[in-house]
Design an enzyme around this catalytic site. Structure first.
Site, PDB file in Angstrom:
ATOM      1  N   HIS A 196      73.780  10.729  46.593  1.00 18.10           N
ATOM      2  CA  HIS A 196      75.239  12.052  46.035  1.00 18.10           C
ATOM      3  C   HIS A 196      76.251  11.061  45.903  1.00 18.10           C
ATOM      4  CE1 HIS A 196      76.596  15.069  43.974  1.00 18.10           C
ATOM      5  NE2 HIS A 196      76.757  15.714  45.021  1.00 18.10           N
TER       6      HIS A 196
ATOM      7  N   HIS B 280      68.915   9.424  37.492  1.00 21.92           N
ATOM      8  CA  HIS B 280      70.140  10.694  37.724  1.00 21.92           C
ATOM      9  C   HIS B 280      69.331  11.790  37.718  1.00 21.92           C
ATOM     10  CE1 HIS B 280      73.191  14.205  37.315  1.00 21.92           C
ATOM     11  NE2 HIS B 280      74.059  12.936  37.685  1.00 21.92           N
TER      12      HIS B 280
ATOM     13  N   ASP C 287      79.134   6.053  39.249  1.00 18.90           N
ATOM     14  CA  ASP C 287      78.698   5.420  41.353  1.00 18.90           C
ATOM     15  C   ASP C 287      77.977   3.751  41.006  1.00 18.90           C
ATOM     16  OD1 ASP C 287      79.237   7.342  42.223  1.00 18.90           O
ATOM     17  OD2 ASP C 287      77.276   8.440  42.641  1.00 18.90           O
TER      18      ASP C 287
ATOM     19  N   SER D 195      76.778  18.752  45.988  1.00 23.68           N
ATOM     20  CA  SER D 195      77.614  19.382  46.362  1.00 23.68           C
ATOM     21  C   SER D 195      78.724  20.561  45.856  1.00 23.68           C
ATOM     22  CB  SER D 195      78.782  18.092  45.754  1.00 23.68           C
ATOM     23  OG  SER D 195      78.709  17.540  44.858  1.00 23.68           O
TER      24      SER D 195
ATOM     25  N   ARG E 129      80.999   9.248  32.517  1.00 25.98           N
ATOM     26  CA  ARG E 129      81.601   8.380  33.134  1.00 25.98           C
ATOM     27  C   ARG E 129      81.250   7.240  33.937  1.00 25.98           C
ATOM     28  NH1 ARG E 129      80.004  12.690  37.700  1.00 25.98           N
ATOM     29  NH2 ARG E 129      77.967  11.447  36.951  1.00 25.98           N
TER      30      ARG E 129
HETATM   31  N1  AMX Z   1      66.795   3.299  41.675  1.00 29.97           N
HETATM   32  C1  AMX Z   1      65.259   2.641  42.193  1.00 29.97           C
HETATM   33  N2  AMX Z   1      63.928   3.648  42.539  1.00 29.97           N
HETATM   34  C2  AMX Z   1      65.150   5.951  41.755  1.00 29.97           C
HETATM   35  C3  AMX Z   1      65.759   4.886  40.922  1.00 29.97           C
HETATM   36  C4  AMX Z   1      66.809   3.569  41.078  1.00 29.97           C
HETATM   37  N3  AMX Z   1      68.030   3.792  40.699  1.00 29.97           N
HETATM   38  N4  AMX Z   1      65.969   6.740  40.481  1.00 29.97           N
HETATM   39  C5  AMX Z   1      64.878   6.753  41.083  1.00 29.97           C
HETATM   40  N5  AMX Z   1      64.432   6.257  42.123  1.00 29.97           N
HETATM   41  C6  AMX Z   1      62.578   6.967  41.753  1.00 29.97           C
HETATM   42  C7  AMX Z   1      63.319   7.919  43.388  1.00 29.97           C
HETATM   43  O1  AMX Z   1      62.997   7.554  44.731  1.00 29.97           O
HETATM   44  C8  AMX Z   1      61.794   8.824  42.915  1.00 29.97           C
HETATM   45  O2  AMX Z   1      60.603   8.010  43.985  1.00 29.97           O
HETATM   46  P1  AMX Z   1      59.803   8.479  44.444  1.00 29.97           P
HETATM   47  O3  AMX Z   1      59.221   9.710  44.215  1.00 29.97           O
HETATM   48  O4  AMX Z   1      59.436   7.341  45.561  1.00 29.97           O
HETATM   49  O5  AMX Z   1      60.759   9.554  45.501  1.00 29.97           O
HETATM   50  C9  AMX Z   1      61.331   8.441  41.491  1.00 29.97           C
HETATM   51  O6  AMX Z   1      62.116   7.616  40.724  1.00 29.97           O
HETATM   52  C10 AMX Z   1      61.377   9.668  40.772  1.00 29.97           C
HETATM   53  O7  AMX Z   1      62.584  10.354  40.931  1.00 29.97           O
HETATM   54  P2  AMX Z   1      63.544  10.402  39.400  1.00 29.97           P
HETATM   55  O8  AMX Z   1      62.943  11.806  39.522  1.00 29.97           O
HETATM   56  O9  AMX Z   1      63.982   9.884  38.829  1.00 29.97           O
HETATM   57  O10 AMX Z   1      65.048  11.462  40.547  1.00 29.97           O
HETATM   58  P3  AMX Z   1      65.488  12.328  41.331  1.00 29.97           P
HETATM   59  O11 AMX Z   1      66.034  13.310  40.071  1.00 29.97           O
HETATM   60  O12 AMX Z   1      64.659  12.335  41.951  1.00 29.97           O
HETATM   61  O13 AMX Z   1      66.596  11.769  41.853  1.00 29.97           O
HETATM   62  C11 AMX Z   1      68.595  10.284  42.779  1.00 29.97           C
HETATM   63  C12 AMX Z   1      67.980  11.565  40.870  1.00 29.97           C
HETATM   64  C13 AMX Z   1      70.322  10.279  42.033  1.00 29.97           C
HETATM   65  C14 AMX Z   1      68.979  10.666  43.335  1.00 29.97           C
HETATM   66  C15 AMX Z   1      67.562   8.897  42.055  1.00 29.97           C
HETATM   67  O14 AMX Z   1      67.944   8.550  40.983  1.00 29.97           O
HETATM   68  C16 AMX Z   1      68.410   7.718  42.673  1.00 29.97           C
HETATM   69  O15 AMX Z   1      68.193   7.744  43.899  1.00 29.97           O
HETATM   70  N6  AMX Z   1      69.231   6.964  42.324  1.00 29.97           N
HETATM   71  C17 AMX Z   1      70.169   5.957  43.125  1.00 29.97           C
HETATM   72  C18 AMX Z   1      71.685   6.846  44.017  1.00 29.97           C
HETATM   73  C19 AMX Z   1      72.608   7.243  43.562  1.00 29.97           C
HETATM   74  O16 AMX Z   1      72.932   6.169  42.318  1.00 29.97           O
HETATM   75  N7  AMX Z   1      73.054   8.803  43.797  1.00 29.97           N
HETATM   76  C20 AMX Z   1      74.252   9.128  42.797  1.00 29.97           C
HETATM   77  C21 AMX Z   1      74.058   9.849  42.181  1.00 29.97           C
HETATM   78  C22 AMX Z   1      75.025  10.549  41.114  1.00 29.97           C
HETATM   79  C23 AMX Z   1      75.933  10.824  42.140  1.00 29.97           C
HETATM   80  O17 AMX Z   1      75.412  11.907  42.243  1.00 29.97           O
HETATM   81  N8  AMX Z   1      76.407  10.552  42.224  1.00 29.97           N
END
Ligand code: AMX
Length: 426
Positions: free
Chosen positions: A262, A308, A363, A232, A317
């Site tokens: 996000h 994250h 979240d 964002s 948070r």
């Molecule tokens: N559950 C399952 N798999 C997960 C995961 C979770 N909570 N978090 C990360 N992974 C997976 C990713 O999908 C990725 O898989 P891929 O290589 O097959 O695509 C792998 O682990 C590596 O990811 P990462 O380096 O740990 O995370 P990132 O920096 O690429 O992504 C985030 C960060 C937040 C998008 C990811 O952890 C996620 O999708 N979490 C769930 C959604 C969420 O809670 N989002 C809110 C974030 C906070 C916010 O902005 N409000």
């Protein structure tokens, strides 16, 4: 103490000189490099942005101008905004002046409600909120001043004007969207003299419980900023760098916040908790929760509210909202499951090598605390996140305009270029 405007007018010339000198003397020094993995990997870890309003430490989480979040959780959101923008904690008079200013600017115009009322009934509340912001663009003081040829050194002043008007109106817009979208009855007007968070709580009209206003204050403080690279803030920054006004820029940022990876993760998280309750009742065991977590991961889905891009520990948070729930409603079934998932999910995600952060982010707990007060429309939760995040986006925008930050334009390369580069290095 001086007002927000006076403090900025004092700080900005010194800040400009400081940055000018830094770039002049040390502009050639390397602070980051980019690997092939980073180029394909969302630029994770590349240091190519500056944000002075806040910083996210992988272990400590959000730090607002040198203050770790949980140390300043008693601040009202307006105090938080003041701190974000100026680096100074306001005294009583300065906060009062800001609240009075918000009172003068409050009042979402009728034409906004007409547009929102014309939208399809099943519109997502984030889309409605965002639309409400965009239709107000015609009021931008910056756009008008720019068209009239304002000097570059003064750009920040009309941006601040737009920011304050937007912030004054956002709680009312958000609450109006809630009442319209979920047929909660007539809108509740802004109450002059009431603080920003309490006003927002009152206009939502969910409950008279005074702890709800306490929660909304916390909520609007906790989500306000998360340094410059999150989707964002970065989207807002990029759009603003084209000298688009605050309405266009904040809207752009919120379109990113509306994504499930996000800000929308809070709605998905609550949806998941409710599905767990439907399957296992109010008191699922840890084993049942662990099995479902594993099944979701095995199906290639993400566990919402966990992980994250920057954090590598429990998000403060999350902790702050968890503590709030423990204090006020420890036996609430939804809240209890959230607390239980905190015990169950990290060890499972921690076993998966590719996941960088198995810990909960904001979240994971932010939906459950709203649900407790009867806000069961979880699609709506991201709107409250948005009201809060607008503060950070706007604070960053004002600072960037003051520094006359140039248009954002990183260089992209083709896959062939990368292959040639790699071959040449080998
Ligand atoms: N559950 C399952 N798999 C997960 C995961 C979770 N909570 N978090 C990360 N992974 C997976 C990713 O999908 C990725 O898989 P891929 O290589 O097959 O695509 C792998 O682990 C590596 O990811 P990462 O380096 O740990 O995370 P990132 O920096 O690429 O992504 C985030 C960060 C937040 C998008 C990811 O952890 C996620 O999708 N979490 C769930 C959604 C969420 O809670 N989002 C809110 C974030 C906070 C916010 O902005 N409000």
């Amino acid at each position: 103490m001086a007002t927000l405007q006076e403090i900025l007018a004092r700080q900005i010339p010194a800040l400009r000189d400081e940055i000018k000198e830094l770039v002049k003397t040390d502009g050639h020094r390397v602070i980051s490099e980019v690997t092939v993995k980073q180029a394909y990997g969302g630029m994770r870890g590349v240091k190519g942005l500056v944000c002075d309003t806040s910083f996210v430490d992988p272990q400590e989480g959000l730090i607002i101008r040198d203050y770790p979040l949980l140390e300043i959780q008693d601040l009202t959101p307006e105090e938080g905004f003041f701190l974000l923008l100026t680096g100074e904690r306001p005294d009583k008079d300065a906060v009062q002046a800001l609240q009075d200013d918000f009172d003068k600017r409050a009042g979402v115009p009728d034409y906004v409600w007409k547009v929102l009322e014309a939208m399809p009934e099943d519109s997502h509340p984030m889309c409605m909120f965002d639309t409400g912001i965009l239709v107000m663009q015609r009021e931008s003081v910056f756009a008008k001043a720019y068209a009239e040829g304002i000097r570059k050194s003064e750009y920040w002043q009309p941006v601040l004007e737009d920011a304050l008007t937007l912030l004054a109106r956002l709680p009312e817009l958000a609450a109006g969207v809630y009442r319209l979208r979920y047929k909660k009855g007539p809108r509740i007007a802004h109450t002059p003299g009431l603080d920003w968070g309490a006003n927002c709580a009152k206009m939502l009209g969910v409950t008279d419980d005074p702890t709800f206003a306490e929660l909304i204050r916390l909520y609007l403080l906790f989500h306000n900023d998360h340094e410059g690279g999150n989707v964002s803030s970065f989207s807002c920054h990029t759009v603003a760098s084209a000298l688009s006004d605050a309405y266009y820029s904040v809207s752009a940022g919120l379109n990113g916040l509306a994504g499930p990876l996000h800000g929308l993760a809070n709605q998905n998280c609550l949806k998941w908790v409710l599905a767990l309750m439907e399957e296992f009742g109010d008191m699922p065991t840890k084993e049942q929760l662990a099995r479902k977590t594993q099944a979701l991961v095995d199906a290639g889905q993400v566990i919402p509210g966990y992980g994250h891009a920057v954090l590598r520990a429990t998000d403060p948070r999350f902790t702050g909202l968890l503590e709030f729930g423990k204090k006020h409603f420890p036996d609430d079934p939804v809240f209890r499951i959230v607390a239980l998932l905190f015990e169950v999910v990290p060890p499972i995600l921690g076993e998966i090598k590719k996941i960088s952060d198995p810990w909960p982010n904001v979240d994971a707990s932010s939906g459950a605390v709203l649900y407790h007060y009867g806000m069961t429309e979880f699609e709506y939760y991201t709107v409250l996140f948005a009201v809060s995040r607008a503060q950070g986006m706007l604070a960053q925008m004002i600072v960037n305009r003051a520094l006359a930050s140039p248009i954002t334009r990183p260089k992209s390369v083709t896959t062939d270029w990368i292959k040639n580069q790699v071959a040449a290095k080998a």
